[in-house]
Design a protein around this motif. Structure first.
Motif, mmCIF file in Angstrom:
data_model
loop_
_atom_site.group_PDB
_atom_site.id
_atom_site.type_symbol
_atom_site.label_atom_id
_atom_site.label_comp_id
_atom_site.label_asym_id
_atom_site.label_seq_id
_atom_site.Cartn_x
_atom_site.Cartn_y
_atom_site.Cartn_z
ATOM 1 N N PRO A 170 0.749 -1.366 -0.030
ATOM 2 C CA PRO A 170 0.002 -0.073 -0.081
ATOM 3 C C PRO A 170 0.942 1.336 -0.021
ATOM 4 O O PRO A 170 0.293 2.348 -0.160
ATOM 5 C CB PRO A 170 -0.654 -0.231 1.392
ATOM 6 N N LYS A 173 2.735 2.774 -5.246
ATOM 7 C CA LYS A 173 1.699 2.751 -6.113
ATOM 8 C C LYS A 173 1.984 3.612 -7.437
ATOM 9 O O LYS A 173 3.081 3.880 -7.526
ATOM 10 C CB LYS A 173 0.283 3.680 -5.237
ATOM 11 N N GLU A 198 -4.216 0.825 -9.887
ATOM 12 C CA GLU A 198 -3.044 1.128 -8.916
ATOM 13 C C GLU A 198 -2.577 2.648 -9.039
ATOM 14 O O GLU A 198 -1.843 3.157 -8.216
ATOM 15 C CB GLU A 198 -1.861 0.442 -9.583
#
Length: 295
Positions: A170, A173, A198
């Motif tokens: 996380p 990206k 994404e």
């Protein structure tokens, strides 16, 4: 304008002087910028103390926030181990700077590939190094944004997809940069279809493939109006960051392996502020057309 969209930009394309950057950005009505070049010095060369003493007060006085840190991280050759060790130290400092400035994003790249070598052969080393970057970001509650760009491993959609899925964090990206895909011979619609889930940050930069020249957004082959419309309809919320590349500017020499004059062939009679305003107004026109249903 859509309240979920925030316009920012690499203000060092206006001028190397930070006070001039702030003045132009504020006069355009923008409330964010992406920090890259400050008074002729790259953001990666600043310490937290320097930012706190000399940069943060000026940002606060101008009422300007920071959308992202435009770092040079990952702009070293993949086999440069000494350089990578130094960049991990740089990332630690940039994470602290991000937190100081209430900014959660740091732009990075996925390493230059040696001339004549096949990029895919370096896949595992690239992923290993990006995972190390992502781990540092996670420790500091910062999100790294990978920018697709020519000459690095993540230049094309397939390899961008591979590293995002392999790192699977996380805190790692994707940025969508229209012009960079055009300059790599990639179809921006195909990238959108592959990686839209994404992408959490967008660069507004357009180009034409014939000579790879950067052009005003919406006038090139990046399909900016069409894809921004798709992003918005799918619920995109966040920054649209101007990166015009319409005039030569100081930081460009640090961004390109090849001669900058080959990237920007015509200054179009504009100075940095003029080029920046031109891109800003072109983006507003695109967003207005999307909102009115013309797109």
């Amino acid at each position: 304008m859509n309240k979920d969209l925030l316009i920012s930009g690499f203000s060092d394309e206006i001028s190397s002087d930070f006070d001039t950057q702030l003045e132009v950005v504020a006069n355009l009505g923008m409330r964010y910028l992406s920090l890259r070049g400050i008074d002729g010095k790259n953001i990666g060369d600043f310490s937290v103390a320097e930012i706190k003493e000399n940069v943060q007060p000026r940002l606060q006085k101008a009422g300007i926030g920071v959308s992202s840190i435009g770092s040079p991280l990952g702009k070293i050759f993949i086999n440069d181990e000494e350089g990578f060790a130094k960049q991990k130290v740089m990332l630690e400092e940039l994470c602290k700077i991000s937190n100081l400035l209430d900014c959660k994003y740091i732009r990075i790249f996925s390493f230059y590939i040696p001339k004549g070598e096949e990029a895919d052969t370096f896949r595992e080393d690239v992923i290993s190094k990006l995972k190390q970057f992502a781990a540092i970001a996670a420790e500091n509650n910062v999100i790294l944004l990978h920018e697709n760009e020519k000459d690095i491993f993540g230049d094309i959609a397939r390899r961008c997809h591979e590293i995002l899925k392999a790192v699977e964090s996380p805190n790692f990206k994707a940025i969508f940069d229209f012009a960079n895909f055009v300059q790599c011979g990639e179809d921006t619609q195909a990238f959108y279809d592959l990686l839209k889930d994404e992408v959490i940050y967008i660069h507004i930069k357009d180009a034409v493939s014939s000579d790879k020249e950067n052009v005003v957004c919406g006038t090139g082959e990046g399909k900016i109006p069409e894809l921004l419309s798709q992003f918005i309809k799918s619920g995109y919320k966040g920054f649209l960051t101007l990166e015009p590349h319409l005039v030569l500017f100081d930081s460009l020499k640090d961004l390109e392996l090849e001669d900058a004059i080959q990237i920007i062939k015509d200054n179009k009679g504009l100075d940095g502020a003029g080029g920046y305003q031109l891109q800003y107004e072109a983006l507003l026109e695109i967003l207005n057309k999307i909102e009115s249903g013309e797109m």
